[in-house]
Design a protein around this motif. Structure first.
Motif, PDB file in Angstrom:
ATOM      1  N   ALA A 162       0.835  -1.204   0.000  1.00 45.43           N
ATOM      2  CA  ALA A 162       0.000   0.000   0.000  1.00 45.43           C
ATOM      3  C   ALA A 162       0.869   1.253   0.000  1.00 45.43           C
ATOM      4  CB  ALA A 162      -0.928  -0.010   1.213  1.00 45.43           C
ATOM      5  N   TYR A 163       1.971   1.190   0.750  1.00 44.40           N
ATOM      6  CA  TYR A 163       2.890   2.337   0.774  1.00 44.40           C
ATOM      7  C   TYR A 163       3.508   2.572  -0.604  1.00 44.40           C
ATOM      8  CZ  TYR A 163       7.200   4.932   1.569  1.00 44.40           C
ATOM      9  OH  TYR A 163       8.222   5.833   1.469  1.00 44.40           O
ATOM     10  N   LEU A 164       3.940   1.494  -1.261  1.00 42.06           N
ATOM     11  CA  LEU A 164       4.491   1.633  -2.605  1.00 42.06           C
ATOM     12  C   LEU A 164       3.452   2.210  -3.561  1.00 42.06           C
ATOM     13  CD1 LEU A 164       6.500  -1.700  -3.039  1.00 42.06           C
ATOM     14  CD2 LEU A 164       7.429   0.594  -2.735  1.00 42.06           C
ATOM     15  N   SER A 165       2.208   1.736  -3.455  1.00 38.90           N
ATOM     16  CA  SER A 165       1.138   2.244  -4.316  1.00 38.90           C
ATOM     17  C   SER A 165       0.889   3.722  -4.054  1.00 38.90           C
ATOM     18  CB  SER A 165      -0.146   1.440  -4.065  1.00 38.90           C
ATOM     19  OG  SER A 165       0.050   0.064  -4.361  1.00 38.90           O
ATOM     20  N   TYR A 166       0.889   4.097  -2.789  1.00 34.13           N
ATOM     21  CA  TYR A 166       0.696   5.496  -2.406  1.00 34.13           C
ATOM     22  C   TYR A 166       1.798   6.376  -2.978  1.00 34.13           C
ATOM     23  CZ  TYR A 166       0.867   9.557   0.729  1.00 34.13           C
ATOM     24  OH  TYR A 166       0.926  10.827   1.239  1.00 34.13           O
ATOM     25  N   GLU A 167       3.046   5.949  -2.810  1.00 34.32           N
ATOM     26  CA  GLU A 167       4.173   6.735  -3.307  1.00 34.32           C
ATOM     27  C   GLU A 167       4.130   6.835  -4.834  1.00 34.32           C
ATOM     28  OE1 GLU A 167       7.252   8.147  -1.709  1.00 34.32           O
ATOM     29  OE2 GLU A 167       5.613   8.348  -0.286  1.00 34.32           O
ATOM     30  N   GLY A 168       3.827   5.716  -5.498  1.00 29.67           N
ATOM     31  CA  GLY A 168       3.766   5.730  -6.950  1.00 29.67           C
ATOM     32  C   GLY A 168       2.653   6.628  -7.464  1.00 29.67           C
ATOM     33  N   ALA A 169       1.466   6.530  -6.851  1.00 35.97           N
ATOM     34  CA  ALA A 169       0.347   7.368  -7.273  1.00 35.97           C
ATOM     35  C   ALA A 169       0.624   8.840  -7.013  1.00 35.97           C
ATOM     36  CB  ALA A 169      -0.924   6.934  -6.537  1.00 35.97           C
ATOM     37  N   GLU A 170       1.294   9.138  -5.909  1.00 29.68           N
ATOM     38  CA  GLU A 170       1.639  10.524  -5.588  1.00 29.68           C
ATOM     39  C   GLU A 170       2.551  11.102  -6.663  1.00 29.68           C
ATOM     40  OE1 GLU A 170       2.328  12.406  -1.330  1.00 29.68           O
ATOM     41  OE2 GLU A 170       4.176  11.499  -2.064  1.00 29.68           O
ATOM     42  N   LYS A 171       3.505  10.299  -7.129  1.00 26.05           N
ATOM     43  CA  LYS A 171       4.410  10.769  -8.178  1.00 26.05           C
ATOM     44  C   LYS A 171       3.665  10.978  -9.493  1.00 26.05           C
ATOM     45  CE  LYS A 171       8.606   8.741  -6.217  1.00 26.05           C
ATOM     46  NZ  LYS A 171       9.757   7.846  -6.431  1.00 26.05           N
ATOM     47  N   VAL A 172       2.701  10.087  -9.789  1.00 23.94           N
ATOM     48  CA  VAL A 172       1.903  10.258 -11.001  1.00 23.94           C
ATOM     49  C   VAL A 172       1.097  11.549 -10.920  1.00 23.94           C
ATOM     50  CG1 VAL A 172      -0.027   9.319 -12.337  1.00 23.94           C
ATOM     51  CG2 VAL A 172       1.772   7.793 -11.508  1.00 23.94           C
ATOM     52  N   MET A 173       0.515  11.818  -9.758  1.00 22.81           N
ATOM     53  CA  MET A 173      -0.268  13.039  -9.586  1.00 22.81           C
ATOM     54  C   MET A 173       0.620  14.279  -9.728  1.00 22.81           C
ATOM     55  SD  MET A 173      -2.874  11.919  -6.511  1.00 22.81           S
ATOM     56  CE  MET A 173      -3.867  13.412  -6.634  1.00 22.81           C
ATOM     57  N   GLU A 174       1.849  14.205  -9.244  1.00 20.86           N
ATOM     58  CA  GLU A 174       2.780  15.324  -9.405  1.00 20.86           C
ATOM     59  C   GLU A 174       3.062  15.570 -10.884  1.00 20.86           C
ATOM     60  OE1 GLU A 174       6.241  14.445  -7.147  1.00 20.86           O
ATOM     61  OE2 GLU A 174       5.249  14.625  -5.200  1.00 20.86           O
ATOM     62  N   LYS A 175       3.246  14.483 -11.644  1.00 23.81           N
ATOM     63  CA  LYS A 175       3.514  14.617 -13.078  1.00 23.81           C
ATOM     64  C   LYS A 175       2.305  15.202 -13.813  1.00 23.81           C
ATOM     65  CE  LYS A 175       7.687  12.929 -13.162  1.00 23.81           C
ATOM     66  NZ  LYS A 175       8.842  13.801 -13.511  1.00 23.81           N
ATOM     67  N   LEU A 176       1.111  14.952 -13.274  1.00 22.80           N
ATOM     68  CA  LEU A 176      -0.109  15.452 -13.910  1.00 22.80           C
ATOM     69  C   LEU A 176      -0.451  16.871 -13.473  1.00 22.80           C
ATOM     70  CD1 LEU A 176      -2.361  12.255 -13.713  1.00 22.80           C
ATOM     71  CD2 LEU A 176      -1.092  13.130 -15.685  1.00 22.80           C
ATOM     72  N   GLY A 177       0.432  17.484 -12.680  1.00 24.89           N
ATOM     73  CA  GLY A 177       0.206  18.868 -12.296  1.00 24.89           C
ATOM     74  C   GLY A 177      -0.097  19.090 -10.845  1.00 24.89           C
ATOM     75  N   GLY A 178      -0.076  18.030 -10.039  1.00 24.10           N
ATOM     76  CA  GLY A 178      -0.337  18.189  -8.615  1.00 24.10           C
ATOM     77  C   GLY A 178       0.846  18.817  -7.906  1.00 24.10           C
ATOM     78  N   SER A 179       0.635  19.205  -6.648  1.00 30.63           N
ATOM     79  CA  SER A 179       1.713  19.820  -5.872  1.00 30.63           C
ATOM     80  C   SER A 179       2.771  18.791  -5.544  1.00 30.63           C
ATOM     81  CB  SER A 179       1.156  20.416  -4.573  1.00 30.63           C
ATOM     82  OG  SER A 179       0.517  19.411  -3.797  1.00 30.63           O
TER      83      SER A 179
END
Length: 315
Positions: free
Chosen positions: A103-120
């Motif tokens: 779950a932690y790996l999924s969280y970190e990976g999704a967070e990076k994807v969101m950053e690439k899509l314009g997230g903070s």
């Protein structure tokens, strides 16, 4: 006496063969377990250069060495004993702990994807300015060792899950081998990456046109290499994180999701002919990554507002 000596030598040879066989078994199992932790290793190698990028070139290798020593302490003095005690006293807890890591790996990976899509952005990146190099060095070294502890815990948990059925000695040997090899590979690669631009600059000053061309190529390739490592690391995190969740659910009695993905894999493999094995594996990895991405998005959307609420600041 001769007969006793021969018997003794025979016993010694038997013990030596047994020890060699045991060492060989540990090596095989360590290789299998280490491959399972590949995503965390890739992400670790992709993240760590950011801790020294921008500092004086003379400080890069000393900082990496300090982080490396901290990583050895994390794996061998903290996590290895804890993992062995866990496997001996609470073996049933390995799967839930592994799923938390997934779950932690999924969280970190999704967070990076969101950053690439314009997230903070969250945490310091290679683009951040450095105002106080001394304070930065101390802060980033400590931060890197803390991050390494989290990633190392996931590596050791993945490894422990692979050797849960082995003897205590084999488990200890495999955990130690994987811990040492991962640390050497990751931080050896990091050292090469952060010094690549220095090597390039050195070559660019040579008289040889070929050396100058190679030097310019290395300097220009550095940003692209870091970007590639980041992308590969993110994909690997989502793939392994989702796969851990699917397998963990099956271990806990909810086998439907994993069976669905396996049937999808076998279906693609059956239609692909000679490329069936490769395309089937890619299908399973992609489906696992999708599971990790969905779970990671849910965790990000849930946890970020909570962190912002309780800390009173941006998440």
């Amino acid at each position: 006496m001769p007969g006793g000596l021969i018997a003794l030598l025979d016993d010694v040879s038997i013990i030596a063969r047994a020890a060699a066989a045991s060492a060989d078994d540990i090596g095989v199992v360590a290789g299998r377990a280490g491959s399972k932790a590949a995503a965390v290793v890739i992400d670790d190698a992709a993240v760590t250069p950011s801790y020294v990028t921008g500092l004086s070139p003379a400080r890069e290798l000393p900082i990496i060495w300090r982080i490396t020593k901290g990583s050895f302490r994390n794996k061998l003095l903290i996590l290895l004993p804890v993992a062995l005690l866990l496997s001996y006293l609470l073996p049933w807890a390995i799967t839930p702990i592994l799923m938390l890591g997934g779950a932690y790996l999924s969280y970190e990976g999704a967070e990076k994807v969101m950053e690439k899509l314009g997230g903070s952005k969250h945490g310091q990146t290679v683009d951040d300015a450095i105002e106080d190099p001394v304070a930065f060095e101390k802060q980033r070294t400590s931060s890197a060792i803390r991050t390494d502890l989290i990633l190392s815990a996931e590596i050791m948990a993945i490894t422990l899950n692979e050797v849960a059925a082995e003897t205590l000695v084999t488990r200890a040997g495999v955990l130690a081998i994987v811990g040492i090899l991962v640390t050497v590979v990751v931080y050896g690669a990091v050292a090469l990456i952060v010094k690549m631009d220095d090597v390039g600059l050195h070559l660019a000053q040579k008289r040889s046109a070929a050396a100058q061309k190679s030097g310019r190529f290395l300097v220009q390739a550095m940003p692209h290499l870091l970007t590639l490592l980041s992308v590969v690391g993110t994909i690997a995190m989502l793939w392994v994180g989702g796969g851990i969740i699917l397998h963990g659910l099956a271990e806990l009695g909810l086998a439907g999701p994993e069976h669905f993905v396996e049937e999808l894999q076998h279906g693609v493999a059956g239609m692909a002919g000679a490329l069936g094995g490769v395309l089937g594996w890619i299908t399973y990895a992609a489906a696992s990554a999708l599971v990790g991405l969905v779970l990671g998005f849910l965790l990000v959307l849930t946890l970020h507002p909570l962190v912002a609420k309780f800390t009173g600041g941006p998440h």
